[in-house]
Each structure stands twice: as C-alpha cells, then as structure tokens.
Enzyme design. Structure first.
Site, mmCIF file in Angstrom:
data_model
loop_
_atom_site.group_PDB
_atom_site.id
_atom_site.type_symbol
_atom_site.label_atom_id
_atom_site.label_comp_id
_atom_site.label_asym_id
_atom_site.label_seq_id
_atom_site.Cartn_x
_atom_site.Cartn_y
_atom_site.Cartn_z
ATOM 1 N N VAL A 46 11.717 -7.784 5.609
ATOM 2 C CA VAL A 46 13.038 -7.257 5.264
ATOM 3 C C VAL A 46 14.070 -7.527 6.355
ATOM 4 C CG1 VAL A 46 12.150 -5.472 3.715
ATOM 5 C CG2 VAL A 46 12.487 -4.941 6.150
ATOM 6 N N LYS A 71 17.201 6.907 8.989
ATOM 7 C CA LYS A 71 17.120 7.563 7.685
ATOM 8 C C LYS A 71 18.412 8.303 7.337
ATOM 9 C CE LYS A 71 12.945 6.266 6.562
ATOM 10 N NZ LYS A 71 12.745 5.325 5.442
ATOM 11 N N ASN A 112 11.870 0.443 0.013
ATOM 12 C CA ASN A 112 10.806 1.352 0.434
ATOM 13 C C ASN A 112 10.249 1.008 1.818
ATOM 14 O OD1 ASN A 112 8.337 3.243 -0.253
ATOM 15 N ND2 ASN A 112 7.462 1.273 0.350
ATOM 16 N N TYR A 120 14.065 7.084 14.125
ATOM 17 C CA TYR A 120 13.724 7.205 12.707
ATOM 18 C C TYR A 120 14.774 8.050 11.979
ATOM 19 C CZ TYR A 120 10.634 7.998 8.653
ATOM 20 O OH TYR A 120 10.094 8.049 7.395
ATOM 21 N N ARG A 163 0.854 -1.194 0.000
ATOM 22 C CA ARG A 163 0.000 0.000 0.000
ATOM 23 C C ARG A 163 0.887 1.240 0.000
ATOM 24 N NH1 ARG A 163 -2.041 -0.004 6.355
ATOM 25 N NH2 ARG A 163 0.059 0.278 7.228
ATOM 26 N N GLY A 164 0.258 2.406 0.042
ATOM 27 C CA GLY A 164 0.990 3.662 0.193
ATOM 28 C C GLY A 164 2.015 3.891 -0.889
ATOM 29 N N GLN A 165 3.197 4.346 -0.491
ATOM 30 C CA GLN A 165 4.255 4.636 -1.443
ATOM 31 C C GLN A 165 4.645 3.408 -2.249
ATOM 32 O OE1 GLN A 165 6.601 8.043 1.194
ATOM 33 N NE2 GLN A 165 7.720 6.335 0.407
ATOM 34 N N VAL A 185 4.055 12.060 3.800
ATOM 35 C CA VAL A 185 3.358 11.478 2.654
ATOM 36 C C VAL A 185 2.029 10.906 3.137
ATOM 37 C CG1 VAL A 185 3.483 9.842 0.751
ATOM 38 C CG2 VAL A 185 5.583 10.908 1.616
#
Length: 268
Positions: free
Chosen positions: A77, A173, A103, A169, A16-18, A202
């Site tokens: 992942v 990132k 992603n 986070y 879903r989403g991005q 987003v």
C-alpha cells in the site's frame, strides 16, 4: 441473492485476520474480490509474524469456496503504482469496482518520546499514507463508472481515543478519520459513501508482549484499555459484519460516520 450480488470489492491486507474475514464475508454476500497483501514483514519494528503468500492463497481459496471469483495479488500500500496495477487488472477481469476496504495496517508500541524516526515513519506510511494511496488508486474508477460506491476505512478505538504507547498508531488512525470525513463531503454528490470502523482489540495475532510490559510499568494507564462489555477481544468476523453492512444498500444513507465495534471501550 446476497446483499452484494454483482458487486466487486477491493480489500487491502487480505491475507489473514480482518482482511481475510472481510473478503470471505463479502464473497458470501455475492461480491467478487480483489485482494492484496504485502506478504512480507513491512517493518523491522513489527514483532509478530508477517503474512505469507500461503496466507493470501488461502484467502483466495476461501473466497472461491463461496462461489465467487477472486484476484489475489502481492502489493504494497506504500507503492501507488502497485495498487493502481492491481486495480486495473481486477477491473479488467471483473468489469467494475463497487466497494473499497482500506484494511491494511501494522502496530507496534513505545512511549511517544522514545519512538525513533523510522518506527514512526513506517507506521504512518502504511496506516495513513497507505490509506490515501488506496483511495487515490480506486476512487477515480468509482467516479468514472458513475454508479456510486462505498469506501470503508478500518480505523481503531485509537482513532477516537488517546491510547498510551500508541502515539504513532493513534495519530494515523485519527488521521484516517479526517481523511474519511473530507472524502465523504467531496464524494457525496457522486453517491459514494465513506465511513470508518473503530474496533477494540481484534483477535488477529497482530500484537506482541511489549504492550503488556509497558502497562506493567505504568499500571495507572491500564484502565484506559478496559472494555465495558464482558469480553476481552472481538473476532475478525465481527468487523467483517460491519464491513458487509457498510458495503451494502442497507447503509445507503450513512456517510462520514465513525462506527465503533469497541465492546463499550469508548464509553470508559
């Protein structure tokens, strides 16, 4: 013919989403898609609803509506063996691999010194180590093919700026930026490009009300999150547009770059 005709893309967090938007957009450009997602709650600290198998099935359906082939599988992942198994299956089915989109990710909030160890580790395991494992499962295929490729890592504004209540986070990132820069140098001689994309917020539903509560308690920090352009969030399709560009030959001279889709937030 699309910009990615004859190509194959591997996308994590694609239910879903991005991730879904990226899968659909790359399919619209002519790519076949290998799509994975955990389709389960990855951490007890994640308060928004988890993606489901039905979500992943819908992504597959949308890719097929673009006239492209798709292999959609449940995979984590954090588990290299699962990633490698899906990559092997996808390459056996589609014949090659050209584009990797790392992603998958989660988010939750807290003051740095109040995060507990499990909350920190869950996010680092998915958002940073999971990207490295995605690379480890896919880059050997690109090298063996000797036909170049594009690795695209979804970072964040928090990968270039210290956003409050997001220490774990932001650390992850920022970490993937260092990973991407190193990979860009290591893989350049093989014509494999590696870049990061840095979105502002987003509209994917990956949030909960706790951020609002933290900002209400520390209002002086709220301006750090303010964009410059007159919008509050970007759409998943806006990120997918950048992914399509980086996946295509239009960006063949770009590697080691950090591309913001940030509403001007990094200029604040």
């Amino acid at each position: 013919m699309g910009r990615l005709a004859g190509k194959v893309a591997f996308i994590t967090g694609a239910a879903r989403g991005q991730g879904r938007a990226e899968a659909v957009r790359l399919a619209a450009e002519g790519a076949d898609i290998i799509a994975i997602d955990l389709v389960d709650n990855p951490s007890r600290y994640v308060k928004y609803p988890a993606a489901t198998q039905a979500d992943l099935d819908e992504t597959a359906k949308l890719v097929e509506q673009q006239g492209r082939r798709v292999l959609a599988r449940k995979a984590d992942v954090r588990k290299l063996d699962e990633l490698e198994a899906v990559v092997r299956e996808g390459v056996a089915q589609f014949g090659r691999l050209d584009v990797v989109v790392a992603n998958a990710g989660i988010v939750n909030y807290g003051r740095t010194w109040e995060l507990d160890e499990e909350q920190w580790q869950d996010l680092i395991d998915i958002n940073l180590t999971g990207v490295w494992k995605t690379v480890k499962a896919t880059v050997p295929v690109l090298l063996e093919q000797k036909q170049g490729g594009s690795v695209i890592i979804i970072s964040s504004v928090a990968g270039l700026k210290g956003l409050p209540f997001l220490a774990h986070y932001a650390a992850a990132k920022h970490g993937v930026v260092g990973l991407a820069k190193t990979l860009a140098n290591e893989l350049a001689e093989h014509d494999i490009r590696v870049n990061t994309i840095h979105p502002h917020g987003v509209r994917t539903g990956m949030t909960d009300d706790s951020m609002r509560d933290f900002l209400a308690q520390s209002p002086m920090l709220a301006p750090i999150y303010m964009p410059a352009l007159p919008y509050q969030m970007v759409e998943p399709e806006d990120i997918a547009n950048m992914v399509a560009f980086l996946a295509s030959d239009e960006s063949k001279y770009i590697t080691g770059a950090q591309l913001p889709v940030d509403l001007g937030a990094l200029n604040r």
